[in-house]
Design a protein around this motif. Structure first.
Motif, mmCIF file in Angstrom:
data_model
loop_
_atom_site.group_PDB
_atom_site.id
_atom_site.type_symbol
_atom_site.label_atom_id
_atom_site.label_comp_id
_atom_site.label_asym_id
_atom_site.label_seq_id
_atom_site.Cartn_x
_atom_site.Cartn_y
_atom_site.Cartn_z
ATOM 1 N N ARG A 71 -30.169 -8.679 0.096
ATOM 2 C CA ARG A 71 -31.409 -8.066 -0.397
ATOM 3 C C ARG A 71 -31.208 -7.346 -1.727
ATOM 4 O O ARG A 71 -32.180 -7.095 -2.447
ATOM 5 N N VAL B 279 -34.641 -16.699 -0.612
ATOM 6 C CA VAL B 279 -34.347 -15.893 0.572
ATOM 7 C C VAL B 279 -34.964 -14.506 0.486
ATOM 8 O O VAL B 279 -34.932 -13.754 1.454
ATOM 9 N N LEU B 280 -35.514 -14.167 -0.677
ATOM 10 C CA LEU B 280 -36.175 -12.879 -0.836
ATOM 11 C C LEU B 280 -37.214 -12.959 -1.927
ATOM 12 O O LEU B 280 -36.908 -13.349 -3.059
ATOM 13 N N GLY B 281 -38.451 -12.664 -1.616
ATOM 14 C CA GLY B 281 -39.467 -12.351 -2.587
ATOM 15 C C GLY B 281 -39.961 -13.444 -3.501
ATOM 16 O O GLY B 281 -40.662 -13.146 -4.458
ATOM 17 N N THR C 140 -25.033 -12.851 -3.575
ATOM 18 C CA THR C 140 -25.153 -14.183 -2.971
ATOM 19 C C THR C 140 -23.808 -14.776 -2.579
ATOM 20 O O THR C 140 -23.766 -15.785 -1.868
ATOM 21 N N ASP D 90 -26.647 -9.115 5.149
ATOM 22 C CA ASP D 90 -28.081 -9.197 4.850
ATOM 23 C C ASP D 90 -28.505 -8.093 3.883
ATOM 24 O O ASP D 90 -29.333 -8.316 2.989
ATOM 25 N N GLY E 290 -36.419 -10.782 -6.230
ATOM 26 C CA GLY E 290 -36.326 -12.125 -5.671
ATOM 27 C C GLY E 290 -34.891 -12.598 -5.689
ATOM 28 O O GLY E 290 -34.123 -12.241 -6.589
#
Length: 398
Positions: free
Chosen positions: A128, A389-391, A132, A124, A381
């Motif tokens: 962030r 999955v982020l932003g 990927t 994780d 992002g």
């Protein structure tokens, strides 16, 4: 559902059909760009002014987008902490491979739940920071049971799992006895959970004949080969990797001319791990020498509790530019498309129609800022398999 990511100031594609001349030529930059994602794949790439309609829209606001990082070398299934060892190195103690045994003891004592929780936290953390795709090795169990369970845990987090029973020789056995175990009952237990087989070909670990035996045994069972080599000094490991046609050989810190020639001629990827040199105060690999010779170079984190406890591919990019003679474009390519090559993947590391929609949005106008602003959290992002999955904030089209 389709999503249009538009307003991209600089899009790094790594697409060979978009490459050109100049320092950024290899990374296939498209300026004032847009990307359409359908499901888990890229459906369209081009100038933002020509973008087709989509179900939802994300405005990048002039910022840069690049493929998700592909980290092709990590050791995430472990327990314990080796901060004291790091502090001792910073005080002048030389690095040696034997510290691995400290982590082995802690890993054997941990429960499956503890190992999974720790590895998931690191995956994780990587996500962030824009990673990927990640490869995860075993190697901190060194018993039949512990190697098999380490790989089973890793397989719940990634499809890129590597059997590294041949990490070091554990206490209480001889190298000959342990190689027989690694190529026999341990391999039998590990093979169903692994895609790759690996060995640590280095003084204090396994010699070239032992490494060859381990690799061939795994390859005969259908695993692809990769190797740790030439980290602590010159040796035959790199040439072994090239002889066997391995996908990648990792570290490559101490190379002779014959090693460089073998890498160029074989097509084996040289995966460089600058976090190790940062953490051990060893000399950095000479990436410029490899690139000028025509060798394919990848960058990876080697995230592990002993010699490189970083999960940050942006940090590795910055180190490669500052310390290893790479341009920002070369380092970004090595951390994305290069990592994909090291994992024998053609669906990640590149943004092109039909490829997996793994994208990173930087809070910066250019990929150069990854090295220009080291240590700054620039990942704003992340999309993995087309899913934010982020932003990422999507708005309905129209």
């Amino acid at each position: 559902m389709s999503t249009l990511l538009t307003g991209i100031g600089e899009l790094v594609t790594n697409d060979p059909e978009r490459t050109g001349d100049g320092p950024d030529g290899r990374i296939g930059v498209v300026e004032r760009a847009a990307v359409v994602v359908e499901g888990s794949r890229v459906a369209w790439i081009g100038p933002a002014a020509d973008a087709p309609a989509a179900d939802a829209v994300v405005d990048a606001g002039g910022r840069a987008v690049l493929p998700g990082f592909v980290d092709s070398h990590s050791h995430l299934v472990f327990a314990g902490d080796r901060a004291g060892e790091f502090a001792a190195r910073m005080a002048g103690t030389a690095y040696a491979a034997g510290g691995i045994r400290t982590t082995v003891a802690a890993t054997r004592a941990a429960t499956d739940e503890q190992l999974l929780s720790g590895a998931r936290r690191l995956v994780d953390e990587m996500l962030r920071q824009g990673t990927t795709t990640v490869e995860v090795k075993s190697g901190y169990g060194l018993t039949v049971r512990d190697e098999a369970r380490s790989l089973a845990i890793a397989r719940t987090l990634t499809e890129e799992t590597t059997y590294l029973g041949a990490h070091v020789v554990p206490e209480g056995t001889t190298p000959e006895q342990y190689v027989a175990l690694v190529t026999g009952p341990m391999l039998d237990a590990a093979v169903e959970h692994a895609r790759w087989v690996d060995a640590f070909c280095e003084r204090g670990a396994f010699d070239v004949d032992q490494a060859r035996t381990v690799l061939l045994a795994g390859m005969e069972r259908g695993l692809r080969g990769r190797l740790h080599a030439n980290q602590l000094g010159p040796g035959p490991g790199v040439r072994l990797a090239c002889e066997l046609g391995l996908a990648a050989v990792d570290h490559c810190t101490y190379l002779e001319d014959a090693d460089v020639d073998a890498l160029r001629d074989s097509g084996t990827v040289a995966t460089l791990l600058p976090g190790v040199e940062f953490s051990t105060r060893q000399p950095y690999p000479d990436a410029r020498r490899l690139l000028d010779a025509g060798v394919t170079v990848a960058l990876a984190s080697d995230c592990n509790p002993g010699s490189s406890f970083t999960s940050s591919m942006p940090f590795c990019v910055a180190l490669a530019v500052r310390e290893m003679g790479m341009t920002p474009a070369e380092a970004v390519w090595a951390a994305t498309a290069g990592g994909a090559r090291a994992l024998d993947r053609d669906d990640v590391g590149v943004l092109a129609v039909g490829r997996r929609a793994d994208l990173v949005l930087l809070d910066a106008p250019s990929h150069v800022h990854l090295a220009y602003r080291p240590g700054v959290p620039l990942v704003a992002g992340v999309w993995q398999r087309g899913r934010p999955v982020l932003g990422a904030t999507t708005l309905p089209a129209g």
